[in-house]
Design an enzyme around this catalytic site. Structure first.
Site, PDB file in Angstrom:
ATOM      1  N   ASP A  89       0.855  -1.179   0.000  1.00  0.00           N
ATOM      2  CA  ASP A  89       0.000   0.000   0.000  1.00  0.00           C
ATOM      3  C   ASP A  89       0.899   1.240   0.000  1.00  0.00           C
ATOM      4  OD1 ASP A  89      -2.336   1.654   0.498  1.00  0.00           O
ATOM      5  OD2 ASP A  89      -1.664   1.752   2.584  1.00  0.00           O
ATOM      6  N   ASP A  91      -0.384   5.057   0.819  1.00  0.00           N
ATOM      7  CA  ASP A  91      -0.701   6.080   1.816  1.00  0.00           C
ATOM      8  C   ASP A  91      -0.628   5.512   3.233  1.00  0.00           C
ATOM      9  OD1 ASP A  91      -2.298   8.595   0.234  1.00  0.00           O
ATOM     10  OD2 ASP A  91      -2.133   6.687  -0.820  1.00  0.00           O
TER      11      ASP A  91
END
Length: 302
Positions: A89, A91
């Site tokens: 991922d 963010d």
């Protein structure tokens, strides 16, 4: 010995002393073999579980025995610990911010959008409608603001460069998958050395955001599908994959990966992931794979 109880802490704390390691070994309650991954920061305790033993309960007993020391405890299989495929991922995982919140700051609505982001990442509302709602509020933002935000507001999580550089140097295929936006994943992937990146596309007209995002939205199912697709293309079983993230939209890929890691994650993610790193930086994902400090590559150079 077939299993490991890996202890990981922030390097600056030096809290994993011989006494702490012995305390963990005592809770394991059987012969262990100790291996140092990083002085006072990461250790493997190898052991043999009993038939049908509840390893989650065992992990929790070790973890609770070490409270309140800031030490991550992961119990996992020894075989196949180094992974051929890594999906991450972006963010609040590879970078320290939520990009959409930083875009909102430009037009003075960060608090409003950040509250929606938090609810979505905690799994309290569906990701797709939450993203549409937030993007609609950005309508009219100049496209040039995206590059400005990336340059001025985005910072990389401690250990991010080392994690990707080391895994690439040892042959791992690294892919950045985000529910955020391609304007940011492109820069992050290039800076860190990911092989590829996937995210959502913000629609632009006449140099301004239209308030819409291209469909279909890349949410948690898309992340899982990317992991499965890349694994198939590499001829790698899912057991040979690693996925890491912090929010509810990462749960699907974390759930199917050979090693799913919740990184400084929301409670629902931490509760469901096989491994959680709450105190370590991203270097912890290297220790989980058996890398030592001597193996580290600090930065990827193409």
């Amino acid at each position: 010995m077939t299993h490991l109880c890996t202890l990981i802490a922030d390097h600056t704390t030096r809290v994993i002393t011989p006494a702490v390691r012995q305390k963990a070994a005592d809770v394991l309650g059987r012969p262990v073999t100790e291996a140092e991954l990083s002085d006072h920061a990461a250790y493997d305790l190898a052991f043999e579980p009993g038939a049908g033993e509840d390893l989650v309960a065992l992990r929790d007993r070790v973890r609770h025995s070490l409270d309140p020391l800031p030490i991550d405890v992961v119990v996992h299989a020894k075989e196949g610990r180094r992974k051929r495929l890594f999906l991450a991922d972006m963010d609040s995982t590879m970078i320290e911010q939520e990009c959409i919140d930083e875009l909102a700051a430009v037009i003075g609505i960060k608090d409003h959008i950040a509250a929606i982001t938090e609810r979505a990442m905690r799994g309290e509302m569906a990701f797709e409608p939450a993203l549409r709602e937030r993007v609609a509020l950005l309508k009219g933002l100049p496209e040039a603001a995206l590059a400005q935000v990336f340059k001025e507001r985005i910072t990389f999580t401690l250990g991010a460069h080392r994690l990707i550089a080391t895994m690439r140097a040892h042959g791992t295929h690294c892919v950045l998958v985000s529910g955020g936006f391609t304007h940011f994943t492109q820069g992050v992937a290039q800076e860190l050395g990911f092989h590829a990146h996937h995210a959502n596309t913000l629609l632009v007209a006449d140099g301004e955001l239209t308030g819409e995002v291209a469909e279909p939205i890349q949410g948690q199912n898309a992340k899982r599908e990317k992991l499965e697709s890349y694994a198939a293309s590499l001829g790698a079983p899912l057991s040979d994959t690693l996925a890491i993230g912090d929010g509810a939209n990462d749960l699907a890929m974390i759930g199917v990966a050979g090693l799913g890691v919740a990184f400084h994650a929301k409670p629902a993610v931490r509760a469901q992931a096989a491994a959680a790193l709450d105190h370590s930086d991203l270097t912890g994902a290297l220790y989980l794979q058996g890398y030592t400090d001597a193996d580290f590559v600090e930065r990827w150079e193409p």
